[in-house]
Design a protein around this motif. Sequence first.
Motif, PDB file in Angstrom:
ATOM      1  N   ARG A  39       0.833  -1.201   0.000  1.00 54.44           N
ATOM      2  CA  ARG A  39       0.000   0.000   0.000  1.00 54.44           C
ATOM      3  C   ARG A  39       0.869   1.253   0.000  1.00 54.44           C
ATOM      4  N   TYR A  40       1.994   1.196   0.710  1.00 57.87           N
ATOM      5  CA  TYR A  40       2.895   2.358   0.750  1.00 57.87           C
ATOM      6  C   TYR A  40       3.507   2.624  -0.621  1.00 57.87           C
ATOM      7  N   VAL A  41       3.966   1.586  -1.280  1.00 54.36           N
ATOM      8  CA  VAL A  41       4.555   1.759  -2.609  1.00 54.36           C
ATOM      9  C   VAL A  41       3.511   2.267  -3.597  1.00 54.36           C
ATOM     10  N   THR A  42       2.298   1.737  -3.509  1.00 56.57           N
ATOM     11  CA  THR A  42       1.227   2.209  -4.391  1.00 56.57           C
ATOM     12  C   THR A  42       0.908   3.675  -4.139  1.00 56.57           C
ATOM     13  N   THR A  43       0.948   4.085  -2.883  1.00 61.26           N
ATOM     14  CA  THR A  43       0.678   5.485  -2.548  1.00 61.26           C
ATOM     15  C   THR A  43       1.761   6.405  -3.084  1.00 61.26           C
ATOM     16  N   MET A  44       3.018   5.971  -3.000  1.00 58.40           N
ATOM     17  CA  MET A  44       4.129   6.816  -3.415  1.00 58.40           C
ATOM     18  C   MET A  44       4.401   6.760  -4.917  1.00 58.40           C
ATOM     19  N   ALA A  45       3.858   5.756  -5.606  1.00 57.99           N
ATOM     20  CA  ALA A  45       4.167   5.569  -7.025  1.00 57.99           C
ATOM     21  C   ALA A  45       3.835   6.781  -7.887  1.00 57.99           C
ATOM     22  N   PRO A  46       2.667   7.439  -7.737  1.00 57.36           N
ATOM     23  CA  PRO A  46       2.366   8.588  -8.601  1.00 57.36           C
ATOM     24  C   PRO A  46       3.344   9.743  -8.470  1.00 57.36           C
ATOM     25  N   LEU A  47       4.077   9.809  -7.360  1.00 58.44           N
ATOM     26  CA  LEU A  47       5.021  10.912  -7.174  1.00 58.44           C
ATOM     27  C   LEU A  47       6.186  10.847  -8.158  1.00 58.44           C
ATOM     28  N   ALA A  48       6.402   9.689  -8.767  1.00 59.48           N
ATOM     29  CA  ALA A  48       7.465   9.588  -9.764  1.00 59.48           C
ATOM     30  C   ALA A  48       7.180  10.456 -10.984  1.00 59.48           C
ATOM     31  N   ALA A  49       5.921  10.806 -11.188  1.00 53.45           N
ATOM     32  CA  ALA A  49       5.554  11.673 -12.311  1.00 53.45           C
ATOM     33  C   ALA A  49       5.351  13.122 -11.882  1.00 53.45           C
ATOM     34  N   ASP A  50       5.517  13.430 -10.597  1.00 53.38           N
ATOM     35  CA  ASP A  50       5.342  14.799 -10.134  1.00 53.38           C
ATOM     36  C   ASP A  50       6.563  15.638 -10.514  1.00 53.38           C
ATOM     37  N   PRO A  51       6.382  16.769 -11.183  1.00 58.80           N
ATOM     38  CA  PRO A  51       7.544  17.569 -11.635  1.00 58.80           C
ATOM     39  C   PRO A  51       8.412  18.067 -10.492  1.00 58.80           C
ATOM     40  N   ASP A  52       7.797  18.495  -9.392  1.00 57.08           N
ATOM     41  CA  ASP A  52       8.582  19.016  -8.271  1.00 57.08           C
ATOM     42  C   ASP A  52       9.419  17.918  -7.632  1.00 57.08           C
TER      43      ASP A  52
END
Length: 313
Positions: A39-52
């Motif tokens: 669940r933690y990895v799934t939560t953090m996964a979208p941040l790989a596409a965050d520009p900041d």
Amino acid sequence: MPPRLRSALSAVLVALSCFLTPFGVLAAWAAYGLTDSGRYVTTMAPLAADPDVRDVIADTVGAGILREVHVDGMHGTMAPFVQDAVRSFTKTEAFRLAWDEGNRATHDAVLRALQDEGRDDTVTVDLAPVTAQVKHRLAHDHVPLASRIPVQHTEVAVLPAGELGPLRKGFHVLEVAGFWLPVTAAVFAVTGIAVAVRRRRAITATALGTALGGALLGLALVIGRHFTTTDLPTEVSQAAGAAIYDALTATLRKVAWLLLTLGLTVATTTWLTRYAHRARQLPALLLRLVPGRRTPVTTPAADHAQQPTRAQV
């Protein structure tokens, strides 16, 4: 039990239930939401596409690469090329894979350290498995020279030894509170409604208290976001910190809105049904007020007395 005592007991139980609800949500989120690696990895996964977030990672990795370059006079010349190369890498599928594997490795290492009572050393993460995953992905995509990437065991400290003891104690408290606080809040609410003299009023009070707890939880998240981003080091982007905070607390925000909406809905429904019940009783009350019209009140004994006996017939 006397009615006054029942009302007082109901009020205390409902108040305790409403007070414990937001704390129970927080404890359950920390105990079950943050401790699950998947669940933690799934939560953090979208941040790989965050520009900041990508900019912060690119700057950090690029600075680390440049520190390893020991060629005199070449540091300033290579810096733009290194930064461009790293920024380009953060937009690839290989970077997203490395991001997920790095988060999983870090989470597993910290969780094992918190659960191991006999461990008191610094928690480190070996980046070799992450590098191996990236290398395999690049080779699968036929990237030139990908097979020559060295896979070295690099230990990175993620949790100092001095912070492990207090965190372990807090982790054990959360494991207990994450289960018992929500259960206790639910038991108090059900018991408070059950012993109430006026249950409709108790249900309304419980619903409004739950809605208030959801609103306070949402307000606490907003205040926590402000202090978290402002307390970051100057070299860390506040926008990236805010993105990470928002990703980790997304479930809490949804639960806060759910408590607020559910509480207001139940309170409104209870209030409407109360007045609908009164409206159905209004015609009967009006008939009693009509002059000259009386509704006879009969009892079984009176009915029996009015019936003629067989001997009288």
